[in-house]
Design an enzyme around this catalytic site. Structure first.
Site, PDB file in Angstrom:
ATOM      1  N   LYS A  54       1.138  -0.941  -0.034  1.00  0.00           N
ATOM      2  CA  LYS A  54       0.071   0.214   0.016  1.00  0.00           C
ATOM      3  C   LYS A  54       0.948   0.976   0.491  1.00  0.00           C
ATOM      4  O   LYS A  54       0.503   2.481  -0.779  1.00  0.00           O
ATOM      5  CB  LYS A  54      -1.108   0.296   1.190  1.00  0.00           C
ATOM      6  CG  LYS A  54      -2.474  -1.166   1.375  1.00  0.00           C
ATOM      7  CD  LYS A  54      -3.061  -1.563   2.227  1.00  0.00           C
ATOM      8  CE  LYS A  54      -3.749  -2.685   2.655  1.00  0.00           C
ATOM      9  NZ  LYS A  54      -4.458  -3.036   3.692  1.00  0.00           N
ATOM     10  N   GLN A  98      -4.017  -0.919   9.825  1.00  0.00           N
ATOM     11  CA  GLN A  98      -3.717  -2.506   9.118  1.00  0.00           C
ATOM     12  C   GLN A  98      -4.321  -3.274  10.379  1.00  0.00           C
ATOM     13  O   GLN A  98      -4.087  -3.062  11.340  1.00  0.00           O
ATOM     14  CB  GLN A  98      -3.048  -2.737   8.737  1.00  0.00           C
ATOM     15  CG  GLN A  98      -2.831  -4.435   8.035  1.00  0.00           C
ATOM     16  CD  GLN A  98      -3.173  -3.271   7.172  1.00  0.00           C
ATOM     17  OE1 GLN A  98      -3.198  -3.395   5.858  1.00  0.00           O
ATOM     18  NE2 GLN A  98      -3.801  -5.379   6.289  1.00  0.00           N
ATOM     19  N   ASP A 121     -10.707   3.400   4.782  1.00  0.00           N
ATOM     20  CA  ASP A 121     -11.023   2.079   4.751  1.00  0.00           C
ATOM     21  C   ASP A 121     -11.928   1.538   4.951  1.00  0.00           C
ATOM     22  O   ASP A 121     -13.111   0.501   3.961  1.00  0.00           O
ATOM     23  CB  ASP A 121     -10.446   1.084   5.463  1.00  0.00           C
ATOM     24  CG  ASP A 121      -9.204   0.201   5.767  1.00  0.00           C
ATOM     25  OD1 ASP A 121      -8.863   0.254   4.414  1.00  0.00           O
ATOM     26  OD2 ASP A 121      -8.428  -0.449   6.563  1.00  0.00           O
TER      27      ASP A 121
END
Ligand code: NAP
Length: 295
Positions: A54, A98, A121
């Site tokens: 990412k 994460q 997200d």
């Protein structure tokens, strides 16, 4: 029938190219590029690989990356403070924490602390709720990537029977919401579903997000269906390295389906492309600009 192999890598590359050109426009206009902060807690190898890719993709798109690697001994209060600081940082448009997080940290509290406008997200309850009632929101990257592949393949999804296997907040539920918004007729299956093969056999669209290697067999698939395989499962091989497979038995399903995503090279690359897209969109909205076109 041998199904068309849906090339997620190529689709993702096209999105990333468009994002990169819009990033350039944004930076010219605003005097700074969009910024994405990633937060990795601990050293889980899979998480570290995801976050590294990412971060790399962020740089390749011309965005500013802010990588925070924190020890797995961090307390919940300390992590919440990191997120609060990122919320206040004007250079940062997107925040990605994460998952999974270490045991001492309540992931829900962390997600709820992220400013919804920076929640790239799409996991914050505000974004989940807005998606559910059809308001503009930041949409979770993996199901959004699946939707993009489906629309590229099928055009309108209206009236099609869709079966989503899995009801997680990250994939299954938002996938179902996106398909409802496209006027598909949606069934969400899970571990308590009776006669899963029979349910899947009705589907024009199958999205498998289960986490069980090759669970969906070829004879579950309706001839001509489109199959999106979200699963990422490592199975053992003789050389000890292991091999990645999806939730669908690819070779069998490809005999019956019209189109199917491979693993790897299907949904996986789309997730990162949509993360970049969400960061760009978040940057535009925070700056009071219209959403970028073509994404
Ligand atoms: P998850 O939170 O573990 O959810 C799995 C879902 O599958 C649950 O709803 C569960 O049902 C259901 N399930 C489990 N066993 C089942 C069975 N035998 N029959 C029917 N349904 C069953 O997983 P997730 O986070 O959604 O991820 C799913 C898969 O996608 C994993 O392999 C993950 O690695 C992969 N993934 C890939 C990407 C990507 O970028 N490609 C992104 C995210 C996830 P219950 O709710 O009843 O327990």
């Amino acid at each position: 029938m041998t199904a068309k192999r849906i090339d997620g890598k190529a689709a993702a590359a096209a999105i990333r190219e468009t994002v990169a050109s819009r990033v350039h426009d944004f930076a010219q206009r605003m005097g700074r590029p969009p910024g994405l902060a990633t937060v990795l807690v601990g050293e889980d190898p899979a998480s570290a690989v995801y976050v590294r890719s990412k971060n790399r993709a962020t740089a390749e798109a011309g965005m500013a990356g802010f990588a925070h690697n924190l020890p797995d001994t961090i307390s919940e209060a300390e992590l919440l403070q990191v997120v609060t600081d990122l919320n206040a940082d004007e250079r940062i448009d997107g925040i990605l924490v994460q998952l999974p997080l270490p045991r001492q940290i309540d992931a829900t509290r962390v997600i709820e602390t992220i400013e919804p406008g920076k929640d790239v997200d799409g996991f914050h309850p505000v974004n989940a709720g807005r998606l559910a009632i059809g308001l503009p929101s930041l949409v979770p990257c993996t199901p959004f990537g699946c939707l993009h592949l489906l629309k590229a393949e099928l055009g309108s999804l209206a009236g099609l029977e869709a079966v989503v296997i899995g009801r997680s907040n990250i994939v299954g539920k938002p996938m179902a919401q996106l398909l409802i918004a496209e006027s598909s007729t949606v069934t969400v299956a899970h571990s308590k579903t009776r006669d899963l093969p029979g349910v899947v056999r009705r589907a024009d669209i199958v999205v498998a997000a289960v986490g069980r290697a090759e669970m969906v067999r070829g004879d579950w698939i309706k001839p001509g269906a489109t199959v999106i395989d979200v699963g990422i499962n490592r199975i053992p091989t003789e050389d000890g390295k292991g091999r990645l497979v999806g939730d669908v038995a690819y070779d069998e399903a490809a005999e019956v389906a019209a189109a199917i995503t491979p693993v790897p090279g299907g949904v996986g690359p789309m997730t990162i492309a949509m993360l970049l897209r969400n960061t760009l969109v978040a940057a535009h909205r925070r700056a009071g600009l219209h959403d970028p076109e073509g994404l």
